[in-house]
Design a protein around this motif. Structure first.
Motif, mmCIF file in Angstrom:
data_model
loop_
_atom_site.group_PDB
_atom_site.id
_atom_site.type_symbol
_atom_site.label_atom_id
_atom_site.label_comp_id
_atom_site.label_asym_id
_atom_site.label_seq_id
_atom_site.Cartn_x
_atom_site.Cartn_y
_atom_site.Cartn_z
ATOM 1 N N LEU A 160 0.840 -1.200 0.000
ATOM 2 C CA LEU A 160 0.000 0.000 0.000
ATOM 3 C C LEU A 160 0.875 1.250 0.000
ATOM 4 N N ASP A 161 2.009 1.171 0.673
ATOM 5 C CA ASP A 161 2.934 2.294 0.798
ATOM 6 C C ASP A 161 3.766 2.510 -0.461
ATOM 7 N N GLY A 162 3.719 1.562 -1.390
ATOM 8 C CA GLY A 162 4.488 1.688 -2.627
ATOM 9 C C GLY A 162 5.875 1.088 -2.542
ATOM 10 N N ARG A 163 6.199 0.406 -1.438
ATOM 11 C CA ARG A 163 7.523 -0.190 -1.318
ATOM 12 C C ARG A 163 7.581 -1.590 -1.935
ATOM 13 N N PRO A 453 -6.102 1.545 -3.385
ATOM 14 C CA PRO A 453 -6.929 2.726 -3.677
ATOM 15 C C PRO A 453 -6.270 3.709 -4.631
ATOM 16 N N GLY A 454 -5.011 3.485 -4.984
ATOM 17 C CA GLY A 454 -4.302 4.388 -5.885
ATOM 18 C C GLY A 454 -3.164 5.096 -5.174
ATOM 19 N N GLU A 459 -5.998 7.536 1.263
ATOM 20 C CA GLU A 459 -5.464 6.540 2.191
ATOM 21 C C GLU A 459 -3.938 6.499 2.140
ATOM 22 N N VAL A 460 -3.383 6.447 0.929
ATOM 23 C CA VAL A 460 -1.932 6.348 0.786
ATOM 24 C C VAL A 460 -1.265 7.633 1.279
#
Length: 900
Positions: A160-163, A453-454, A459-460
């Protein structure tokens, strides 16, 4: 006979009662309450009185158990800062993706655990949103020991955090391709994310305690102020059965480690069923931790229970909760309201009346869903109380439901630990429960989709803002760029090259002398961390006590009995030595914390842990594996090594196999040095490789295991000639030949190559002399400093050959052209020298100390195992007789001559 119901004498009876009349009045008051209001009311008043006394600082034995309710009442809960609804959405996405990842992977048969994170989601999310400090501020942040089976939830959050991306999630437990995710927290496999390995179970809590303690050590010694770092250990209630989980609780409270919090996920289930089927694990743990001096915060029930507790004017509800065993609580989770009304509420008339005021929906909400560990408000209150408590560590006992939100097929089922997937219909039910915007069309071909969610969603953005405020991503491992430690002065190592002359020196003493010189080095001396499990005097290290000091957070509050002696027992707040008492496990946990400080805190430390070799690897090999996983660096020293060298101690003290166990650890470089100059050369190379400039292709994330001996022997000078240092480090070099030893053989004398390691080199040298003088055989003696490194080099050569690369193993290069057969000898089982057998071109045989040890003199023990000089001579003659180079009768003659 004594009446068992009679009032027994207490410790108070040993003290004079200065006012017996007042005492009698108190006792009479208690009797009156019990008679008028019942024993439950009397017990309630007594507990409250004890709590009041404790709060007022009155010295009384602590109350070890409290009621089966939340420690922090609802009215005292602080409000949760931030956006609770946004955090609920984030947690929902993470729950979904954790379950989706394991389910998608199940088609490959790689397994995974869904239910653990489902129960613990809010325990982690609340910490990530509000408490866990990242490393971008001071490079240390908080240290997080994540429960291994919860790893899917941590990966989901990193996604979710993009990691992490979808491909990496799909490679969960599929690492061979190079872009996968390890099953559990494994720093060696995913070094940018994981800091601490926590599966094997029990090692996480033990390591967390010693990490918190090592943080204090770094601060006290002025290495780095890490007083703002907090250690969080997330554990399972079933995991607490492991002895290591609770082995160091007293240390944590004794030293006041209020920088430490245990969070125990009490979902009441272990792998096969209830943790305490007929008992209550939360109450047991509370008593255990309180008894050890910890602050205990219980987070048991969610807000749905508030109405029930308000109705409990008689205390019947609290009593019933206290008496129902855990397995029955699990049963309530799976049964309807009618069953709960009958079995739970029907046990007490007061509860029957209470149940009449409750709807079926309210009963099911309480017993199926509402647990303290599932509500951010409850968890936040517990964590805030933990970090604000001073003077002792805190344990948060959070009750949850294993498999929460995964549906009726999972929640509280005994088999849920082994359940690896949900059906599409179960996922759709979960989606509706979590209110996630995932359409039915997203389930293409029956495959559950990941949800996101993008990257620019609210959220992010919220998640990343919270982490930025707390100092960056977590968990995260960072190896900060630091300059290599300058090499110590050459003098410290070169002083051993000239030997000891006529003085007898054990290699243990040589190592300690080397350390004494190295800790005086202006640049790196303060980086050394000597660790010993209450055996410093055994190893001749007591001289370090007054010069370095033994670390104690209290310093020295007493006058030591040996204060007038030169080598007195000195404790100090900034002491450098960690003397842990009789605990190899605790000492090893120290070593792990020190050996990984370069990543945890950006501070290079050089630990050496010296121990009875028999009790190091044998007792704590699992921790050595943990050390390798955590990429630790340092020196393990197995002292009083060997099966025949430690005289008189007997079977359980005689180490004949630690190098075998060490050889199984890919990160361990195992050496069995024979001479003082070898010890110095190995330590020098270890400092270069781990802390200086590693050569191309060398992995610095290794640790060294050296065996050293307590047998004083003359230490020879280092031989001259090329290749000696290389041979010492790589594992083999020729110490002498028959000619260089002054044993001039006759022309065309039979020749044999004798390989010895450690203390066995001395028997080998004597055998060399006997062979020349009594049997006319020329023997060359080789020092095999590392059978294991020779084998690893040979294995790498074999692998290179399969790739089409020509490479000759070092052992073969070293022995190339050596005449005669090879006979290898060590003070360990034959499996140790036999590691290299298949790569030796000459005829190969070995001698070793196989079997159980025994108590006797060194000479008798060596004769018993057939490794003494005379036994070596007989074995050498037997090898030569096979080749027809000596008469077959020579073997029999030798046996008879030496009385074998």
């Amino acid at each position: 006979m004594t009446d068992p119901n009679a009032i027994q004498p207490s410790a108070l009876d040993q003290l004079p009662d200065r006012d017996p009349e007042e005492t009698a009045e108190w006792q009479a008051s208690l009797d009156a309450v019990a008679k008028a209001a019942g024993p439950h009311r009397a017990a309630y008043l007594m507990r409250r009185t004890l709590e009041r006394a404790e709060a007022g600082g009155i010295a009384l034995p602590k109350l070890l158990e409290t009621d089966y309710v939340n420690t922090i009442p609802t009215a005292a809960e602080p409000s949760v800062p931030g956006d609770e609804e946004m955090e609920r959405k984030i947690t929902a996405w993470n729950r979904w993706n954790a379950a989706a990842m394991v389910t998608r992977g199940s088609k490959y048969g790689v397994g995974g655990h869904i239910a653990t994170f489902a129960s613990a989601a809010w325990l982690y999310e609340t910490g990530f949103n509000h408490f866990f400090k990242g490393k971008e501020a001071d490079g240390s942040g908080d240290q997080l020991y994540i429960q291994g089976h919860a790893s899917p939830g941590i990966y989901a959050r990193a996604f979710l955090d993009g990691r992490l991306n979808e491909q990496q999630l799909d490679n969960f437990r599929q690492e061979a391709g190079g872009n996968g995710l390890p099953s559990y927290p494994h720093p060696r496999r995913l070094p940018w994310l994981w800091e601490f390995p926590t599966v094997s179970m029990g090692l996480g809590p033990l390591s967390a305690i010693y990490q918190a303690r090592f943080n204090r050590y770094l601060t006290a010694r002025g290495i780095k102020d890490v007083s703002d770092s907090h250690v969080w250990a997330f554990l399972g209630d079933g995991e607490m059965d492991e002895p290591e989980s609770t082995a160091a609780l007293a240390l944590a409270s004794r030293e006041g480690l209020d920088n430490l919090t245990f969070v125990i996920n009490c979902n009441l289930q272990r792998l096969d069923g209830p943790v305490r089927a007929n008992f209550k694990i939360v109450q047991e743990l509370e008593a255990q931790f309180r008894g050890a001096g910890w602050n205990v915060v219980k987070t048991m029930w969610g807000t749905a229970w508030d109405e029930l507790f308000q109705l409990d004017t008689t205390g019947a509800l609290v009593r019933r909760l206290r008496e129902v065993p855990d397995a029955q609580v699990q049963t309530y989770q799976t049964r309807d309201a009618a069953y709960i009304r009958q079995d739970f509420f029907g046990a007490d008339p007061a509860l029957v009346e209470m149940a009449k005021l409750l709807s079926d929906d309210k009963i099911l909400e309480c017993f199926h869903l509402s647990r303290g560990g599932h509500e951010a408000r409850k968890v936040y209150a517990a964590y805030k109380a933990a970090v604000e408590f001073k003077g002792a560590p805190t344990v948060v006992l959070a009750q949850t439901v294993k498999g929460h939100t995964l549906g009726e097929g999972f929640a509280s089922k005994n088999a849920n630990h082994q359940m690896k997937k949900l059906t599409v219909d179960e996922f759709k039910t979960m989606r509706d429960l979590l209110e996630l915007p995932i359409s039915d069309s997203a389930f293409a071909d029956g495959q559950v989709p990941y949800g996101h969610p993008g990257a620019d969603s609210a959220e992010v953005r919220y998640l990343q803002e919270r982490r930025a405020a707390l100092g960056g991503p977590a968990p995260a491992r960072r190896v900060h760029p630091v300059a290599p430690l300058p090499a110590p002065a050459e003098k410290a190592f070169a002083s051993f090259d000239k030997g000891s002359g006529t003085q007898n020196v054990a290699t243990t003493m040589a190592f300690v002398r080397l350390i004494k010189d190295l800790v005086r080095d202006k640049e790196s001396g303060k980086r050394w961390v000597p660790i010993v499990p209450d055996e410093a005097r055994t190893f001749g290290m007591e001289s370090l006590f007054p010069s370095l000091g033994i670390y104690s957070p209290k310093g020295q509050t007493y006058e030591p009995v040996d204060r007038d002696q030169l080598m007195y027992y000195k404790e100090a707040k900034n002491g450098q030595i960690l003397n842990e008492g009789i605990t190899e496990a605790g000492s090893m946990a120290d070593f792990i914390a020190a050996s990984t400080a370069y990543a945890t805190h950006g501070e290079v430390m050089i630990p050496f842990y010296i121990f009875y070799s028999m009790f190091g690897w044998q007792r704590t090999a699992d921790q050595m594996w943990q050390l390798g996983d955590q990429l630790g660096r340092g020196f393990l020293v197995g002292a009083t090594a060997g099966r025949t060298t430690l005289t008189g101690e007997g079977l359980q003290h005689a180490d004949g196999h630690s190098p075998v166990i060490a050889a199984t650890n890919p990160a361990a470089l195992t050496y069995d040095p024979a001479f003082a100059y070898e010890v110095a050369a190995i330590v020098k190379d270890g400092l270069r490789r781990m802390y200086g400039e590693a050569a191309p292709g060398e992995d610095p994330d290794v640790f060294y295991y050296l065996t050293v001996y307590n047998e004083p022997m003359p230490q020879p000078a280092k031989p001259s000639g090329p290749g000696i240092d290389e041979g010492i480090v790589k594992g083999l070099y020729r110490f002498n030949t028959a000619e260089s030893a002054g044993l001039t053989p006759v022309a065309n004398a039979p020749r044999i190559q004798l390989l010895g390691s450690g203390t066995a080199i001395h028997w080998t040298l004597r055998a060399q002399k006997l062979l020349a003088e009594e049997w006319g055989v020329a023997a060359d003696v080789w020092s095999a400093t590392s059978w294991t490194e020779l084998r690893r080099d040979a294995l790498e050569a074999d692998a290179a050959l399969l790739r089409g690369e020509e490479r000759v193993p070092f052992v073969r290069q070293a022995l190339q052209g050596a005449d005669g057969p090879v006979l290898a000898v060590s003070d360990y089982m034959r499996q140790v020298p036999d590691q290299i057998a298949q790569w030796v071109e000459q005829d190969y045989s070995s001698l070793g100390a196989d079997g159980f040890g025994l108590s006797d003199t060194r000479e008798a023990a060596r004769r018993h195992f057939g490794v003494d000089a005379e036994s070596i001579v007989v074995a050498a003659l037997a090898q030569l007789a096979k080749r027809g180079e000596v008469k077959a009768t020579a073997v029999k003659e030798a046996r008879e001559k030496y009385g074998l």
